[in-house]
Design an enzyme around this catalytic site. Sequence first.
Site, PDB file in Angstrom:
ATOM      1  N   GLY A  11       5.681   5.096  -1.452  1.00 25.61           N
ATOM      2  CA  GLY A  11       5.030   6.180  -0.706  1.00 25.61           C
ATOM      3  C   GLY A  11       4.302   5.623   0.503  1.00 25.61           C
ATOM      4  O   GLY A  11       3.626   4.605   0.407  1.00 25.61           O
ATOM      5  N   ARG A  72      12.054   4.765  -1.771  1.00 23.19           N
ATOM      6  CA  ARG A  72      11.966   4.274  -3.150  1.00 23.19           C
ATOM      7  C   ARG A  72      13.410   3.950  -3.520  1.00 23.19           C
ATOM      8  O   ARG A  72      14.247   4.842  -3.577  1.00 23.19           O
ATOM      9  CB  ARG A  72      11.388   5.351  -4.065  1.00 23.19           C
ATOM     10  CG  ARG A  72       9.974   5.804  -3.661  1.00 23.19           C
ATOM     11  CD  ARG A  72       9.339   6.634  -4.763  1.00 23.19           C
ATOM     12  NE  ARG A  72       8.176   7.370  -4.324  1.00 23.19           N
ATOM     13  CZ  ARG A  72       6.926   6.882  -4.314  1.00 23.19           C
ATOM     14  NH1 ARG A  72       6.696   5.650  -4.697  1.00 23.19           N
ATOM     15  NH2 ARG A  72       5.914   7.633  -3.930  1.00 23.19           N
ATOM     16  N   ASP A 103       2.168  -0.670  -6.233  1.00 24.04           N
ATOM     17  CA  ASP A 103       2.490  -1.460  -7.420  1.00 24.04           C
ATOM     18  C   ASP A 103       4.002  -1.731  -7.573  1.00 24.04           C
ATOM     19  O   ASP A 103       4.416  -2.874  -7.747  1.00 24.04           O
ATOM     20  CB  ASP A 103       1.948  -0.706  -8.646  1.00 24.04           C
ATOM     21  CG  ASP A 103       2.027  -1.537  -9.898  1.00 24.04           C
ATOM     22  OD1 ASP A 103       1.446  -2.632  -9.908  1.00 24.04           O
ATOM     23  OD2 ASP A 103       2.679  -1.093 -10.864  1.00 24.04           O
ATOM     24  N   THR A 125      -1.103   1.858  -0.284  1.00 26.12           N
ATOM     25  CA  THR A 125      -0.898   3.085  -1.068  1.00 26.12           C
ATOM     26  C   THR A 125      -2.173   3.899  -1.024  1.00 26.12           C
ATOM     27  O   THR A 125      -3.273   3.327  -1.054  1.00 26.12           O
ATOM     28  CB  THR A 125      -0.532   2.786  -2.545  1.00 26.12           C
ATOM     29  OG1 THR A 125      -0.709   3.993  -3.319  1.00 26.12           O
ATOM     30  CG2 THR A 125      -1.391   1.705  -3.168  1.00 26.12           C
ATOM     31  N   ASP A 127      -3.186   5.629  -3.380  1.00 23.25           N
ATOM     32  CA  ASP A 127      -3.673   5.805  -4.763  1.00 23.25           C
ATOM     33  C   ASP A 127      -4.839   4.902  -5.165  1.00 23.25           C
ATOM     34  O   ASP A 127      -5.548   5.201  -6.114  1.00 23.25           O
ATOM     35  CB  ASP A 127      -2.527   5.560  -5.755  1.00 23.25           C
ATOM     36  CG  ASP A 127      -1.460   6.640  -5.675  1.00 23.25           C
ATOM     37  OD1 ASP A 127      -1.667   7.631  -4.955  1.00 23.25           O
ATOM     38  OD2 ASP A 127      -0.418   6.480  -6.333  1.00 23.25           O
ATOM     39  N   ASP A 129      -4.629   2.136  -6.757  1.00 27.83           N
ATOM     40  CA  ASP A 129      -4.378   1.875  -8.180  1.00 27.83           C
ATOM     41  C   ASP A 129      -4.018   0.418  -8.475  1.00 27.83           C
ATOM     42  O   ASP A 129      -3.507   0.121  -9.556  1.00 27.83           O
ATOM     43  CB  ASP A 129      -3.252   2.796  -8.685  1.00 27.83           C
ATOM     44  CG  ASP A 129      -1.955   2.615  -7.912  1.00 27.83           C
ATOM     45  OD1 ASP A 129      -1.968   1.980  -6.835  1.00 27.83           O
ATOM     46  OD2 ASP A 129      -0.922   3.124  -8.384  1.00 27.83           O
ATOM     47  N   ARG A 171      -1.232  10.019  -9.984  1.00 29.95           N
ATOM     48  CA  ARG A 171      -0.594  10.298 -11.276  1.00 29.95           C
ATOM     49  C   ARG A 171      -1.298   9.580 -12.413  1.00 29.95           C
ATOM     50  O   ARG A 171      -1.522  10.130 -13.475  1.00 29.95           O
ATOM     51  CB  ARG A 171       0.886   9.876 -11.250  1.00 29.95           C
ATOM     52  CG  ARG A 171       1.769  10.865 -10.550  1.00 29.95           C
ATOM     53  CD  ARG A 171       3.136  10.327 -10.352  1.00 29.95           C
ATOM     54  NE  ARG A 171       3.123   9.189  -9.428  1.00 29.95           N
ATOM     55  CZ  ARG A 171       4.187   8.698  -8.824  1.00 29.95           C
ATOM     56  NH1 ARG A 171       5.365   9.226  -9.059  1.00 29.95           N
ATOM     57  NH2 ARG A 171       4.102   7.680  -8.002  1.00 29.95           N
TER      58      ARG A 171
HETATM   59  O1  F6P Z   1       1.999   6.608  -4.813  1.00 29.44           O
HETATM   60  C1  F6P Z   1       1.649   7.457  -3.788  1.00 29.44           C
HETATM   61  C2  F6P Z   1       1.921   8.884  -4.159  1.00 29.44           C
HETATM   62  O2  F6P Z   1       1.562   9.701  -3.065  1.00 29.44           O
HETATM   63  C3  F6P Z   1       1.256   9.397  -5.439  1.00 29.44           C
HETATM   64  O3  F6P Z   1      -0.089   9.746  -5.294  1.00 29.44           O
HETATM   65  C4  F6P Z   1       2.126  10.579  -5.770  1.00 29.44           C
HETATM   66  O4  F6P Z   1       2.026  10.909  -7.129  1.00 29.44           O
HETATM   67  C5  F6P Z   1       3.488  10.067  -5.397  1.00 29.44           C
HETATM   68  O5  F6P Z   1       3.292   9.081  -4.403  1.00 29.44           O
HETATM   69  C6  F6P Z   1       4.466  11.087  -4.893  1.00 29.44           C
HETATM   70  O6  F6P Z   1       5.668  10.441  -4.682  1.00 29.44           O
HETATM   71  P1  F6P Z   1       6.908  11.040  -3.899  1.00 29.44           P
HETATM   72  O7  F6P Z   1       6.528  11.129  -2.453  1.00 29.44           O
HETATM   73  O8  F6P Z   1       8.016  10.073  -4.107  1.00 29.44           O
HETATM   74  O9  F6P Z   1       7.147  12.369  -4.494  1.00 29.44           O
END
Ligand code: F6P
Length: 319
Positions: A11, A72, A103, A125, A127, A129, A171
């Site tokens: 992300g 991803r 991560d 990120t 997050d 995290d 999450r």
């Molecule tokens: O890891 C960053 C993040 O924005 C999280 O907070 C969220 O749950 C996730 O990515 C959403 O991912 P995607 O953009 O692949 O739906």
Amino acid sequence: MKRIGVLTSGGDSPGMNAAVRAAVRTGLSMGMEVFGIERGYEGLLDGEIEKMEWHSVGDILQRGGTILRTARSERFRTGEGQRHAVGILETFGIEGLVIIGGDGSLHGGLELDSRGITVMGVPGTIDNDLAYTDYTIGFDTAVNTVLSMISNLRDTASAHERTTIVEVMGRHCGDIALYAGLAGGADVILVPEVEPDINMVCRRVLRGQQSGKLHSIIVKAEGVDISSAELATIVEERTGRETRSVVPGYIQRGGTPSGRDRLLASVMSAKAVQLLYDDEPSKAVGINGSEIVAYDLAEALKMKREFRKDLYDIAETLA
Ligand code: F6P
């Protein structure tokens, strides 16, 4: 090390561009050749690699997203994908990488490390995290974006005497909810690290109503085990006050990076390139207090995150 690559993965987060800029310009100023790899590990597998110059990263410091784009990658998760990626890097003569991501992206870097590529991880990120670093690039901007939304939502919630639930990203990690909730004066903060107590949520909202408050704000992380719509229905039924939920979603991931995120990105990324230049083994760069640190990559990724219970308790007292 003469040739290095830089990629952004997973992300996106505000400040990734500042990190790319710092990696490119630090590398060039040290006499290295720097290659930009597009679309993270996906672009690496497809050989989407461009030589970067000083001007390639001009006018991006203040922009959200990532000029290298991101992805991803499922293909990279396989042994075959990883072998292919190493082959591509060898073709380009790239010996070391700066990987900017969360991560999953840094774990991908660990796979490359086990196949002989030196990897310096830079935590990008929203997050926050990653256990090994106090802060990740993009988190501060995301918190400020949520704060600005809370401010707007409070105005309209007061005008209509409503309760508003704001569902923020996260999450497994509730830091965006925790920091924005505390700084935004939320009545209730719900994070995945703490079991939700719906009775407590309703009591808190009712208490506010009875003391004359015109609105209540609940900040909930997406990973909490109840949907915002479901929670809104329960809160409305039990408090008798109209309750709406708002999911800002990707608005939290975009936008111009805060000064703090730009600074963090620039300093961490410069450090990552310095480590490559010094022929250090793979590491994860982070911040501990006010000090920029670098830990062995594998060790860093094994560290266990500690929930900031101290901040949570303060938020509970102040609500
Ligand atoms: O890891 C960053 C993040 O924005 C999280 O907070 C969220 O749950 C996730 O990515 C959403 O991912 P995607 O953009 O692949 O739906």
